[in-house]
Design a protein around this motif. Structure first.
Motif, PDB file in Angstrom:
ATOM      1  N   ARG A  22     -61.752  12.468 -13.498  1.00 42.77           N
ATOM      2  CA  ARG A  22     -62.030  11.664 -12.301  1.00 42.77           C
ATOM      3  C   ARG A  22     -62.986  10.536 -12.649  1.00 42.77           C
ATOM      4  NH1 ARG A  22     -63.304  14.407  -6.695  1.00 42.77           N
ATOM      5  NH2 ARG A  22     -62.765  12.281  -6.092  1.00 42.77           N
ATOM      6  N   PHE A  23     -62.621   9.335 -12.265  1.00 45.75           N
ATOM      7  CA  PHE A  23     -63.420   8.129 -12.474  1.00 45.75           C
ATOM      8  C   PHE A  23     -63.698   7.842 -13.949  1.00 45.75           C
ATOM      9  CE2 PHE A  23     -64.865  10.069  -8.408  1.00 45.75           C
ATOM     10  CZ  PHE A  23     -64.219   9.173  -7.564  1.00 45.75           C
ATOM     11  N   GLU A  41     -71.284  14.980  -3.687  1.00 46.16           N
ATOM     12  CA  GLU A  41     -71.256  15.787  -4.904  1.00 46.16           C
ATOM     13  C   GLU A  41     -69.823  16.049  -5.361  1.00 46.16           C
ATOM     14  OE1 GLU A  41     -73.199  19.794  -6.942  1.00 46.16           O
ATOM     15  OE2 GLU A  41     -73.607  19.358  -4.822  1.00 46.16           O
ATOM     16  N   LEU A  42     -69.626  15.942  -6.673  1.00 46.08           N
ATOM     17  CA  LEU A  42     -68.341  16.211  -7.299  1.00 46.08           C
ATOM     18  C   LEU A  42     -68.435  17.547  -8.030  1.00 46.08           C
ATOM     19  CD1 LEU A  42     -67.730  12.677  -8.886  1.00 46.08           C
ATOM     20  CD2 LEU A  42     -66.694  13.573  -6.789  1.00 46.08           C
ATOM     21  N   LYS A  43     -67.648  18.503  -7.608  1.00 47.38           N
ATOM     22  CA  LYS A  43     -67.690  19.828  -8.230  1.00 47.38           C
ATOM     23  C   LYS A  43     -66.682  19.964  -9.382  1.00 47.38           C
ATOM     24  CE  LYS A  43     -70.433  21.886  -5.074  1.00 47.38           C
ATOM     25  NZ  LYS A  43     -71.717  22.569  -5.369  1.00 47.38           N
ATOM     26  N   LYS A  93     -75.871  18.016 -11.958  1.00 48.01           N
ATOM     27  CA  LYS A  93     -75.069  17.750 -10.766  1.00 48.01           C
ATOM     28  C   LYS A  93     -74.525  16.326 -10.844  1.00 48.01           C
ATOM     29  CE  LYS A  93     -77.217  20.998  -7.536  1.00 48.01           C
ATOM     30  NZ  LYS A  93     -77.803  21.180  -6.178  1.00 48.01           N
ATOM     31  N   VAL A  94     -73.303  16.142 -10.332  1.00 47.76           N
ATOM     32  CA  VAL A  94     -72.633  14.850 -10.426  1.00 47.76           C
ATOM     33  C   VAL A  94     -72.213  14.408  -9.024  1.00 47.76           C
ATOM     34  CG1 VAL A  94     -70.828  13.522 -11.582  1.00 47.76           C
ATOM     35  CG2 VAL A  94     -71.745  15.577 -12.681  1.00 47.76           C
ATOM     36  N   TYR A  95     -72.387  13.101  -8.739  1.00 44.12           N
ATOM     37  CA  TYR A  95     -72.108  12.573  -7.410  1.00 44.12           C
ATOM     38  C   TYR A  95     -71.258  11.306  -7.510  1.00 44.12           C
ATOM     39  CZ  TYR A  95     -76.150  15.486  -6.226  1.00 44.12           C
ATOM     40  OH  TYR A  95     -77.035  16.530  -6.083  1.00 44.12           O
ATOM     41  N   ALA A 106     -70.031   3.936  -7.866  1.00 41.85           N
ATOM     42  CA  ALA A 106     -70.546   4.448  -9.139  1.00 41.85           C
ATOM     43  C   ALA A 106     -70.399   5.953  -9.179  1.00 41.85           C
ATOM     44  CB  ALA A 106     -72.020   4.057  -9.299  1.00 41.85           C
ATOM     45  N   VAL A 107     -70.681   6.527 -10.349  1.00 41.99           N
ATOM     46  CA  VAL A 107     -70.852   7.974 -10.518  1.00 41.99           C
ATOM     47  C   VAL A 107     -72.278   8.196 -10.986  1.00 41.99           C
ATOM     48  CG1 VAL A 107     -70.140  10.030 -11.796  1.00 41.99           C
ATOM     49  CG2 VAL A 107     -68.414   8.390 -11.017  1.00 41.99           C
ATOM     50  N   PHE A 108     -72.922   9.209 -10.418  1.00 40.85           N
ATOM     51  CA  PHE A 108     -74.334   9.481 -10.708  1.00 40.85           C
ATOM     52  C   PHE A 108     -74.502  10.902 -11.212  1.00 40.85           C
ATOM     53  CE2 PHE A 108     -78.542  10.898  -8.859  1.00 40.85           C
ATOM     54  CZ  PHE A 108     -79.334  10.272  -9.824  1.00 40.85           C
ATOM     55  N   TYR A 109     -75.062  11.051 -12.426  1.00 42.74           N
ATOM     56  CA  TYR A 109     -75.396  12.350 -13.006  1.00 42.74           C
ATOM     57  C   TYR A 109     -76.884  12.611 -12.792  1.00 42.74           C
ATOM     58  CZ  TYR A 109     -71.001  12.771 -15.678  1.00 42.74           C
ATOM     59  OH  TYR A 109     -69.687  12.900 -16.061  1.00 42.74           O
TER      60      TYR A 109
END
Length: 704
Positions: free
Chosen positions: A31-32, A400-402, A412-414, A425-428
């Protein structure tokens, strides 16, 4: 130079094992496009590096072999589009070596440091490539470039010149050799510090050893013990979030001294991990590097490409704060001595006593103590607070991306979306300390935003080192921890909200002494009642923080600022002193540090925030070398900048928030920093707000 080029070409020509199981040789169907951490193994990196460097050199050769006259498109655009695979490999590798390393990765890191330096030299010292850039720069005014294009061309020209592109013959070869050796030494320095931190543990078993420690400290120490194979005991580590609470609450003075000495001796133990020889060689090589480029000192070289421009401007700022900070620290020390005497302790205050008695003085002055505060600062609620702040200011939301791979279960990833629900964006978020992770707190990027190759959205990572709560219990933060969380998230937003065309200007790619402004201004929101009353809720009762306690926390924000300012400013001044040397052949770092602090009149009860042998900001790479002052330089901006919101009477004033977004967070390096600040604030910054916030006219900045 010939040796550096040969080394790079040997790597480029090496047979790369393009195996079916190496994720770097195939598109990522995650994903992304996030890294497939679950499939990446240490043995994948060297083949990936080799192929990526070979591809990059081929792309550079295509530029230099082009018979057409240089144009922005066939030179600068082409440069910006080159090296994509190498950037991906390096960023993923860097995320692991910083956040979840192991012996195998560290071995690769040591092996690749000089190889990557040689590769960089093969590009930055490429005469034919620089000639094309130089040609374009000389006629830049006639090229009809956009403002962003003009800025990109300027940065390429400056960066190449500062890397040594104008050097010739033996000087060029020597510069290449220096940069390769510095890469080796920087890696060695950081690995030595990590080894000292990883190996040390203060194991506590008896009540005599635990005396004074409140439940939240014991719980974190029990969890640290469990993670390190000492279940049923209590372990204090050299992570700041472990050692500082221990020094604050432990009533066992002998153990405080033992822990403090271990903490301040990282990299300075006369063993295989001692960093003093590395410091001496790093400083001498930096002097030689500066001399080759026409500068007398490394500080002059480094600061020429900053807002400060020269060492004198830095020294003036630091000394303006240093003297009043020492006066305040002396007053604070007297208060600590009186507190110790009132308890029947006829002692001289030592560095390992400061945190302990400062907490008692704070309790006496403000009826406030950490044990009372921490239950209201749950990590999960503070994460909600930073997300809320970002939403109120900039309209972004976090989901949140599970179902994405991550390199450690704690991460955790968002997904980040804008106010229209579009992907941004994607945020770790990686918040916990562990033995495989370097100390400190930082932001990094796994992919940078740009639009030159289509719409490329960023992947941004925040790392902290909080002591994890016991199993089934929330992780509780100090107010300082919560401020650090906001600080790093400010850096994260700078990367996530970037909206530029060119990778060269993306996100945090700004001058070093401006990069802390977006992070430090965000710290101010954690101090606001609107945030605290909403998110500072008791972890057991769910009740919001009482107004009386909130008032006491805010009233106490200038408490102990003499200590904090002396600790930070001494580090910045010693950094500047190292890099103002003209010869370091006989440098003894321990003696140099002692002598410089003596000249400054450093209080013996206070130690530098980062002593030289573990000063990773300065010696684990070039980032903050001669630049640790940047936190205070940016604090002038952030203190003055947040005053604009206070003057507006609304900490989320939409017009100001839009200016902050447009001129700072989304602009990356596309604008001159002072022009960007003035466009946001409406005028140049004033230093008064900094002195007031530190209580030196009369809440200090978070430095890491």
């Amino acid at each position: 130079m010939a040796q550096a080029a040969d080394a790079a070409l040997q790597v480029a020509q090496a047979e790369t094992k393009v195996t079916s199981d190496n994720p770097f040789f195939h598109p990522w169907n995650t994903r992304f496009g996030v890294p497939p951490y679950d499939a990446i193994k240490p043995e994948h990196f060297k083949p990936a590096y080799e192929k990526a460097m070979a591809d990059h050199l081929a792309e550079i050769k295509a530029i230099t072999d082009n018979k057409d006259a240089p144009t922005f498109a066939n030179t600068i655009d082409a440069l910006e589009k080159s090296g994509n695979m190498l950037g991906t490999v390096a960023r993923v590798f860097g995320s692991l070596t910083a956040s979840n390393t192991n012996d195998q990765l560290q071995k690769i890191q040591r092996e690749m440091a000089p190889v990557m330096a040689a590769h960089g030299n093969a590009i930055n010292l490429n005469a034919a490539l620089f000639a094309r850039i130089d040609t374009l720069y000389a006629k830049r005014d006639s090229l009809k470039l956009s403002k962003e294009q003009a800025r990109v061309l300027e940065r390429y020209y400056i960066d190449f010149v500062r890397a040594g592109a104008k050097l010739e013959g033996k000087d060029r070869d020597r510069m290449a050799a220096i940069l390769q050796r510095l890469a080796v030494l920087s890696t060695q320095f950081s690995q030595n510090v990590l080894a000292d931190e990883k190996e040390y543990k203060l194991v506590l078993t008896s009540e005599e050893e635990l005396v004074g420690l409140p439940e939240f400290v014991r719980a974190a120490a029990a969890q640290a013990a469990k993670e390190r194979g000492d279940e049923g005991k209590y372990v204090i580590t050299l992570s700041r979030s472990s050692i500082e609470p221990f020094l604050t609450f432990s009533a066992n003075r002998a153990l405080r001294e033992k822990a403090w000495k271990a903490w301040t001796a990282r990299g300075d133990n006369g063993d295989a991990q001692d960093n003093n020889a590395a410091i001496k060689e790093i400083v001498q090589l930096r002097i030689e590097r500066a001399n080759l480029l026409g500068y007398k000192t490394f500080a002059e070289y480094k600061l020429a490409d900053t807002m400060a421009k020269n060492p004198q401007a830095v020294s003036d700022l630091l000394l303006q704060v240093w003297e009043p900070a020492k006066v305040r620290a002396a007053e604070e020390k007297d208060d600590l001595a009186k507190m110790a005497a009132s308890e029947g302790q006829n002692i001289q205050i030592e560095p390992w006593d400061w945190y302990y008695y400062a907490e008692k003085v704070r309790k006496a002055k403000y009826d406030l103590n950490e044990e009372e505060i921490k239950p209201y600062f749950q990590l999960d609620k503070m994460m909600e607070a930073v997300f809320f702040t970002a939403n109120q200011l900039f309209g972004v939301t976090f989901h949140e991306l599970k179902d994405v791979p991550r390199y450690h279960p704690d991460v955790k990833v968002y997904e980040v979306k804008d106010k229209k629900g579009q992907h941004v964006a994607v945020f770790y978020s990686d918040n916990f300390a562990r033995p495989s992770k370097r100390s400190g707190a930082w932001m990094s990027s796994l992919r940078e935003q740009e639009k030159l190759s289509g719409k490329v959205t960023p992947i941004v990572m925040n790392n902290n080192n909080f002591a994890k709560g016991a199993e089934g219990q929330p992780t509780l933060l100090s107010f300082d921890d919560a401020t650090t969380l906001f600080h790093e998230f400010g850096h994260g937003l700078h990367g996530m909200l970037s909206d530029v065309t060119y990778p060269q200007l993306s996100g945090t790619s700004v001058l070093r002494d401006f990069v802390e402004f977006p992070s430090q201004i965000l710290e101010h929101w954690i101090e606001q009642p609107e945030i605290l009353q909403r998110f500072a809720v008791h972890y057991k009762t769910g009740e919001p923080i009482p107004k009386a306690l909130l008032d006491k926390i805010l009233a106490a924000q200038t408490f102990n600022q003499g200590f904090a300012t002396v600790s930070y400013t001494s580090s910045a001044l010693v950094d500047l002193a190292y890099h103002s040397l003209t010869d370091a052949k006989d440098l003894d770092p321990d003696k140099f540090e002692r002598d410089e602090l003596a000249k400054l009149g450093m209080p013996k009860e206070i130690v530098m925030r980062h002593r030289s042998p573990h000063f990773t900001h300065v010696f684990s790479g070039d980032g903050y070398s001669a630049g640790y002052y940047s936190y205070m330089w940016a604090e002038v901006l952030d203190a003055d900048g947040f005053d604009a919101f206070k003057e507006a009477g609304n900490i989320f004033d939409p017009k100001l928030a839009q200016k902050l977004y447009q001129e700072v967070y989304s602009a990356g390096g596309s604008k001159d920093p002072m022009e960007a600040y003035v466009a946001f604030r409406g005028r140049a910054p004033k230093v008064d707000a900094l002195l007031r916030n530190r209580g030196l006219l009369g809440t200090g900045s978070r430095v890491n």
